[in-house]
Scaffold this active site. Structure first.
Site, PDB file in Angstrom:
ATOM      1  N   SER A   1      15.980  19.627 -17.376  1.00 36.30           N
ATOM      2  CA  SER A   1      14.907  20.577 -17.667  1.00 36.30           C
ATOM      3  C   SER A   1      15.448  21.710 -18.523  1.00 36.30           C
ATOM      4  O   SER A   1      16.587  22.130 -18.357  1.00 36.30           O
ATOM      5  CB  SER A   1      14.342  21.138 -16.359  1.00 36.30           C
TER       6      SER A   1
ATOM      7  N   LYS B   1      17.416  19.999 -12.289  1.00 33.27           N
ATOM      8  CA  LYS B   1      16.572  18.831 -12.483  1.00 33.27           C
ATOM      9  C   LYS B   1      17.324  17.646 -13.100  1.00 33.27           C
ATOM     10  O   LYS B   1      18.146  17.799 -13.992  1.00 33.27           O
ATOM     11  CB  LYS B   1      15.378  19.176 -13.372  1.00 33.27           C
TER      12      LYS B   1
ATOM     13  N   HIS C   1       0.820  -1.221   0.000  1.00 27.67           N
ATOM     14  CA  HIS C   1       0.000   0.000   0.000  1.00 27.67           C
ATOM     15  C   HIS C   1       0.855   1.273   0.000  1.00 27.67           C
ATOM     16  O   HIS C   1       0.405   2.333   0.413  1.00 27.67           O
ATOM     17  CB  HIS C   1      -0.942   0.046   1.214  1.00 27.67           C
TER      18      HIS C   1
END
Length: 468
Positions: free
Chosen positions: A283, A289, A162
């Site tokens: 990016s 990034k 989960h």
């Protein structure tokens, strides 16, 4: 040699005028099916030899046709083949070119054959080749997983369910789970190849031929296990394409689940792994990034493959039996899905071989989330307590930790024993995450003995194996 016909189409005798140019463009498929040329030539060779063996075709004509097919094959591979869009598809392009090369004998290549069984054959040969290719690529994927698992057998992985902290296990155990997933895919492909190893050549349009054909001879000459038993079924059969795309969907789902794991684990907030720079992009605006684009695209391309499988199923479900022109659209789904699946299987080993585990980050996480709670409950079971009682007691202990804002390993042993008197002085050893590798001894678990058994099994399976 020039072929002079009053009609471009092979059905010209029935019609009083040529097909409208717009209709030709709308119904043409040459841009797609030209990739079937090699399979079409293979089928034509087998068909011509059978016709000659059966006395249907004169040996001299058969020899001329085979030489013409050799020339066509060389032209296609050399990039000099004169494709003609007005001839609709690759099958008619090859036949017309054959007539240009060898003259009237070329018009005999289609004796006892329809484009219905011809196209079905080409597609069947293509799909069976793809299935074998994917099985080989899956073996490379599995080999890479096994190699990394061997390197990481004692490294701990904070297992989840989960997406919540669950239990520690070995990174090797995590990686070997994907070996099992892809093995199921490989076995599906093996079953697929056996089920669909049936040649459709000789079925004609739908009812066979009045000529003394020998479908079994052509089947065996092309390496098929057997020829069709029912001509009406086989000309409209596209089960083998749909099933290949269904297997592709399963392969891609497994790849997508790995991709989702790696996107999550490499994210800034989680940071369990580092992906290689060569497999990431940046990016155009944000200098800092490092984006896991390969994994994101594997996840996204899975949706495309699922769409193609669904699209083909929708195409087939509304068709009456036997051949229908709608089936021309099967290639719109087949070829892109095959390309995506093959490319994904090639890129996965790069990711698996290249990622690095950030052990420091994981060591901190292993102390969070009460990952050793289940081991503590089972420790109490080994000391004679019913599991449900042990579960309740450990649950209350976790609730105490949560209310006091402390981790389980921060509680003094004396405090744990005061809350659960059934605990012994050795309870501290149970709470060490590394204990999971020693305390699980049964086959299939994340225990070190089990992991080494799994590794030995897969190394033996993979060693020297090419294709079953």
């Amino acid at each position: 040699m020039t072929v002079k016909d009053s009609h471009t189409n092979p059905w010209g005798g029935r019609f009083q005028s040529e097909t409208d140019p717009l209709v030709r463009r709308y119904t043409g498929s040459l841009d797609l099916d030209r990739r079937l040329a090699a399979y079409d030539i293979k089928g034509s060779r087998a068909h011509v030899r059978m016709l000659a063996d059966q006395g249907i075709l004169h040996p001299e004509d058969a020899g001329q046709i085979e030489k013409g097919l050799d020339q066509i094959e060389a032209e296609i591979s050399g990039g000099t083949f004169p494709y003609r869009d007005e001839l609709e598809d690759i099958h008619m392009n090859i036949e017309r070119r054959l007539q240009e090369i060898v003259g009237p004998a070329g018009g005999k290549v289609h004796t006892g054959r329809s484009r219905n069984d011809q196209v079905a054959l080409d597609l069947k040969l293509f799909c069976l080749e793809v299935a074998g290719d994917w099985r080989d690529k899956i073996r490379v994927v599995q080999q890479t997983f096994v190699e990394r698992a061997g390197q990481l057998e004692t490294e701990l992985y904070p297992g989840w369910t989960h997406l919540q902290a669950a239990q520690p296990m070995s990174w090797a155990h995590y990686l070997l789970a994907f070996v099992e997933m892809f093995e199921r895919d490989r076995r599906r492909l093996a079953s697929y190849s056996d089920l669909h190893d049936v040649s459709p050549l000789g079925a004609g349009a739908l009812a066979g031929s009045t000529l003394p054909l020998d479908p079994a001879k052509t089947a065996h000459s092309m390496g098929f296990k057997e020829a069709f038993r029912n001509s009406y079924d086989v000309v409209g059969d596209r089960d083998f394409i749909l099933e290949l795309l269904q297997i592709a969907s399963q392969i891609m789902i497994h790849a997508s689940r790995l991709a989702e794991d790696f996107v999550y684990m490499s994210s800034t907030a989680v940071g369990w792994i580092e992906l290689p720079d060569a497999l990431c992009t940046g990016s155009s605006m944000m200098p800092q990034k490092k984006n896991p684009d390969v994994m994101e695209l594997a996840r996204g391309k899975t949706a495309t493959v699922l769409g193609h499988a669904t699209g083909l199923a929708a195409l087939l479900k509304g068709l009456p039996s036997s051949y229908n022109r709608d089936l021309q659209q099967d290639k719109e789904h087949l070829f892109p899905a095959v390309a995506i699946t093959g490319d994904t299987l090639e890129v996965l080993p790069l990711v698996v071989a290249g990622f690095q585990v950030r052990t420091g980050r994981i060591a901190l996480l292993l102390r969070e989330g009460f990952l050793m709670a289940t081991d503590l409950a089972e420790y109490l079971v080994r000391r004679g307590m019913p599991f449900r009682t042990a579960h309740e007691k450990v649950g209350r202990l976790v609730a105490t930790c949560v209310s006091e804002g402390v981790r389980l390993d921060e509680l003094p042993i004396e405090r744990i024993r005061s809350l659960i008197p059934e605990c012994g002085e050795d309870v501290g050893a149970v709470l060490a995450p590394a204990a999971v590798l020693q305390n699980r001894r049964h086959a299939g678990s994340t225990g070190l003995e089990s992991i080494r058994g799994q590794l030995d099994y897969w190394k033996q399976r993979l060693q020297g194996e090419k294709r079953e």
